[in-house]
Design a protein around this motif. Sequence first.
Motif, PDB file in Angstrom:
ATOM      1  N   UNK A   2       0.783  -0.676  -0.033  1.00  0.00           N
ATOM      2  CA  UNK A   2      -0.262   0.169   0.002  1.00  0.00           C
ATOM      3  C   UNK A   2       0.578   1.160   0.168  1.00  0.00           C
ATOM      4  N   UNK A   3       0.247   2.449  -1.380  1.00  0.00           N
ATOM      5  CA  UNK A   3       1.649   3.633  -0.946  1.00  0.00           C
ATOM      6  C   UNK A   3       0.494   5.022  -0.496  1.00  0.00           C
ATOM      7  N   UNK A   4      -0.252   4.524  -0.812  1.00  0.00           N
ATOM      8  CA  UNK A   4      -1.078   6.122   0.159  1.00  0.00           C
ATOM      9  C   UNK A   4      -1.988   6.514  -1.132  1.00  0.00           C
ATOM     10  N   UNK A   5      -1.814   6.007  -2.160  1.00  0.00           N
ATOM     11  CA  UNK A   5      -2.152   6.692  -3.673  1.00  0.00           C
ATOM     12  C   UNK A   5      -3.229   5.849  -4.332  1.00  0.00           C
ATOM     13  N   UNK A   6      -4.095   6.749  -4.890  1.00  0.00           N
ATOM     14  CA  UNK A   6      -5.644   6.038  -4.962  1.00  0.00           C
ATOM     15  C   UNK A   6      -5.592   4.742  -6.550  1.00  0.00           C
ATOM     16  N   UNK A   7      -6.273   3.953  -6.497  1.00  0.00           N
ATOM     17  CA  UNK A   7      -5.919   3.335  -7.654  1.00  0.00           C
ATOM     18  C   UNK A   7      -5.818   4.606  -9.346  1.00  0.00           C
ATOM     19  N   UNK A   8      -4.906   4.007 -10.411  1.00  0.00           N
ATOM     20  CA  UNK A   8      -4.292   4.137 -11.179  1.00  0.00           C
ATOM     21  C   UNK A   8      -4.201   5.207 -11.103  1.00  0.00           C
ATOM     22  N   UNK A   9      -3.912   5.819 -10.109  1.00  0.00           N
ATOM     23  CA  UNK A   9      -3.360   7.283  -9.788  1.00  0.00           C
ATOM     24  C   UNK A   9      -1.282   7.250 -10.176  1.00  0.00           C
ATOM     25  N   UNK A  10      -1.374   6.438 -10.113  1.00  0.00           N
ATOM     26  CA  UNK A  10       0.559   6.534 -10.106  1.00  0.00           C
ATOM     27  C   UNK A  10       1.054   4.834  -9.903  1.00  0.00           C
ATOM     28  N   UNK A  11       2.190   4.508 -10.209  1.00  0.00           N
ATOM     29  CA  UNK A  11       2.567   3.058  -9.812  1.00  0.00           C
ATOM     30  C   UNK A  11       4.062   3.713  -9.451  1.00  0.00           C
ATOM     31  N   UNK A  12       4.845   2.231  -8.461  1.00  0.00           N
ATOM     32  CA  UNK A  12       6.297   2.097  -8.053  1.00  0.00           C
ATOM     33  C   UNK A  12       6.354   1.015  -7.810  1.00  0.00           C
ATOM     34  N   UNK A  13       7.502   0.770  -8.209  1.00  0.00           N
ATOM     35  CA  UNK A  13       8.444  -0.716  -8.073  1.00  0.00           C
ATOM     36  C   UNK A  13       9.942  -0.635  -7.165  1.00  0.00           C
ATOM     37  N   UNK A  14       9.969  -0.255  -6.060  1.00  0.00           N
ATOM     38  CA  UNK A  14      11.217  -0.914  -4.519  1.00  0.00           C
ATOM     39  C   UNK A  14      11.851  -1.758  -5.340  1.00  0.00           C
ATOM     40  N   UNK A  15      12.992  -1.675  -5.126  1.00  0.00           N
ATOM     41  CA  UNK A  15      14.139  -2.887  -5.502  1.00  0.00           C
ATOM     42  C   UNK A  15      15.042  -2.780  -4.687  1.00  0.00           C
ATOM     43  N   UNK A  16      15.641  -3.732  -3.626  1.00  0.00           N
ATOM     44  CA  UNK A  16      16.850  -4.034  -2.480  1.00  0.00           C
ATOM     45  C   UNK A  16      17.805  -3.680  -3.289  1.00  0.00           C
ATOM     46  N   UNK A  17      18.683  -3.140  -2.595  1.00  0.00           N
ATOM     47  CA  UNK A  17      20.053  -2.255  -3.368  1.00  0.00           C
ATOM     48  C   UNK A  17      21.141  -3.784  -2.500  1.00  0.00           C
ATOM     49  N   UNK A  18      22.212  -3.700  -3.228  1.00  0.00           N
ATOM     50  CA  UNK A  18      22.963  -4.088  -2.725  1.00  0.00           C
ATOM     51  C   UNK A  18      24.482  -3.057  -2.747  1.00  0.00           C
ATOM     52  N   UNK A  19      25.642  -3.129  -1.921  1.00  0.00           N
ATOM     53  CA  UNK A  19      26.411  -2.109  -1.907  1.00  0.00           C
ATOM     54  C   UNK A  19      27.329  -2.462  -3.230  1.00  0.00           C
ATOM     55  N   UNK A  20      27.476  -3.388  -4.087  1.00  0.00           N
ATOM     56  CA  UNK A  20      28.486  -3.082  -4.947  1.00  0.00           C
ATOM     57  C   UNK A  20      27.950  -2.379  -6.742  1.00  0.00           C
ATOM     58  N   UNK A  21      26.586  -2.046  -6.645  1.00  0.00           N
ATOM     59  CA  UNK A  21      25.716  -2.855  -7.924  1.00  0.00           C
ATOM     60  C   UNK A  21      25.896  -0.565  -8.275  1.00  0.00           C
ATOM     61  N   UNK A  22      26.122  -0.617  -9.785  1.00  0.00           N
ATOM     62  CA  UNK A  22      26.003   0.529 -10.441  1.00  0.00           C
ATOM     63  C   UNK A  22      24.668   0.526 -11.159  1.00  0.00           C
ATOM     64  N   UNK A  23      24.484   2.080 -11.747  1.00  0.00           N
ATOM     65  CA  UNK A  23      23.923   2.069 -12.906  1.00  0.00           C
ATOM     66  C   UNK A  23      23.916   2.823 -13.455  1.00  0.00           C
ATOM     67  N   UNK A  24      23.584   2.760 -14.829  1.00  0.00           N
ATOM     68  CA  UNK A  24      23.724   3.961 -16.298  1.00  0.00           C
ATOM     69  C   UNK A  24      22.556   3.413 -17.249  1.00  0.00           C
ATOM     70  N   UNK A  25      23.355   4.678 -18.904  1.00  0.00           N
ATOM     71  CA  UNK A  25      22.456   4.996 -18.639  1.00  0.00           C
ATOM     72  C   UNK A  25      21.263   6.009 -18.566  1.00  0.00           C
ATOM     73  N   UNK A  26      19.831   6.463 -18.412  1.00  0.00           N
ATOM     74  CA  UNK A  26      19.088   6.594 -18.706  1.00  0.00           C
ATOM     75  C   UNK A  26      19.053   8.268 -19.514  1.00  0.00           C
ATOM     76  N   UNK A  27      19.585   8.549 -19.940  1.00  0.00           N
ATOM     77  CA  UNK A  27      20.059   8.857 -21.211  1.00  0.00           C
ATOM     78  C   UNK A  27      20.856  10.066 -20.918  1.00  0.00           C
ATOM     79  N   UNK A  28      21.007  11.442 -22.066  1.00  0.00           N
ATOM     80  CA  UNK A  28      21.978  12.007 -21.015  1.00  0.00           C
ATOM     81  C   UNK A  28      22.338  12.809 -19.783  1.00  0.00           C
ATOM     82  N   UNK A  29      22.600  12.839 -18.758  1.00  0.00           N
ATOM     83  CA  UNK A  29      22.361  13.436 -17.236  1.00  0.00           C
ATOM     84  C   UNK A  29      23.604  14.427 -17.712  1.00  0.00           C
ATOM     85  N   UNK A  30      22.996  15.117 -16.786  1.00  0.00           N
ATOM     86  CA  UNK A  30      24.465  15.234 -15.598  1.00  0.00           C
ATOM     87  C   UNK A  30      24.685  14.917 -14.345  1.00  0.00           C
ATOM     88  N   UNK A  31      26.321  14.915 -14.268  1.00  0.00           N
ATOM     89  CA  UNK A  31      26.749  14.246 -13.444  1.00  0.00           C
ATOM     90  C   UNK A  31      27.898  13.214 -13.837  1.00  0.00           C
TER      91      UNK A  31
END
Length: 527
Positions: free
Chosen positions: A29-58
């Motif tokens: 339960x995320x507190x939002x009304x049905x069809x008002x948006x969705x979210x996916x939560x992922x458990x993380x680990x220390x060594x994981x990195x993320x790449x992509x997302x197109x053009x980004x600063x940083x």
Amino acid sequence: QVGELPTWTTDAAAVAEALLGGGALREVEDGYPLAGGYALHLQERDGRRYFGLGERTGFLDKKGRRWLNWTADAFEQQPKDDPLYQAHPFVIAFDGGRARGVYLDESWKSLFDLAARESGRSRIAVEGPTFDLWLVPGPEPAAVLERFTALVGRPWLPPLWALGYHQCRWSYPDEAAVREVLAGFREHDLPLSALWLDIDYMDGYRVFTFSPHRFPDPPRLVRELAEAGVRVVTIVDPGVKKEAGYSVYESGRKIDAFVKNRREEELVGEVWPKPAVWPDFSRPEVRRWWGEQHRPLVEAGVAGIWNDMNEPAAFAVEGDEVFGIGKTLPSDARHGERLHAEVHNLYGLLMSRATHEGLVHLREGRRPFVLTRSGFSGIQRYAWVWTGDNGSYWEHMAMSVPMLLNLGLSGVAFCGADIGGFRGDADGELLARWTWLGAFYPFMRNHSAKTSRRQEPWAFGEPWLGHVRAAIRFRYQLIPYLYSLAEEAARTGQPLMRPLFYHFPGDPEAAAIDDQFLLGPDLLAAP
């Protein structure tokens, strides 16, 4: 919530079993009304990195920040700004030498919180009523890109001249200025593949026109440049001047081509032309109409089209100055049965599609060339990408490397940054070093604003001219290699610029390096 990403495989049934059968995926339960948006939560680990997302600063690794997918006119971008002009809801998760892709196939505004708010958890959220997620197996980064681009599309093999050196400025305002620049390249013994015309070539910012006073004979001018081996590329923005008797507006009005407001009237605003309306590129008949509008440019000999301001940017809408992220159209503007909130992120891609398909039709037998500022996942099918309005700063030159690498890791093989910087004043050393770096970009273009100091290759004299000339000549020595990489990109979706971990996934330090890169598998650039 997902407790842990499964061991990824090309076996879809095995992935489904790992997620669902293993109980890793569950609703909360995320507190939002049905069809008002969705979210996916992922458990993380220390060594994981993320790449992509197109053009980004940083930095190259996007972990530790929140990234918004909402195309924006990011004028005067700063090192921590987000979002920028492109929206790519795709990441490559990399840990333990293994890569896997996650693609959120949703055009609504979305957020990737990559262990920013909580170090042990990432969150992918969308504001729309659906949540389509693709899991793209590796384990090699190259395998992820090959499979991802099989899904969203791969680039065309470009015309050979597109891999050369390009010169641009906002603006070369008349035929005399264009001839002066061409003479400068001849005088200083510099190769040049294309010369670009920014918005001031138009007649009062009316798209698909030339000023009859400043450009009285475009076909003759284009022929002169062609005889010197130089192509002409012209800018085309989506904003159409709302003016009785203007053929582009009148023909568009006849087919009801323009975006509507909530009252189902033409949405009228301001951008460069005032007043302006915006085509609804979500409709196939409007895309065909737009493609046909390029005929006078093609008949004048123009070789390529530059799509700008297509986030879409707006200075004002219905008499009011636009505020908010990116200064764009209202979210409740109408694209047929859809709201702008759903179409917004696709606007640049759909405009580029209309332009690309128009050029394919009008220039039959010749490869199209389109450059775009805005786009979405799959934009590489229709256009090359540049990173927009950067500045003449050493920091922006350095930041171009991870920006272009992450565009490549998002499927955009052909991309570049404005060499010398668009805003502000370059100097001789910055221009020389940036031109050498730009010799390794997939797209090599020098571009600056009208308020900036001139930065053509000879602008600062010697010794800088000699260094810039050497870099441009080196670029032309690379073209056979670049063309081989271009063929590979068209066939398999592989980027031309590649981070070190792309070919050395087992090296634990390679994934953290963002000031070096590989051009293809065989050439290391360490600026």
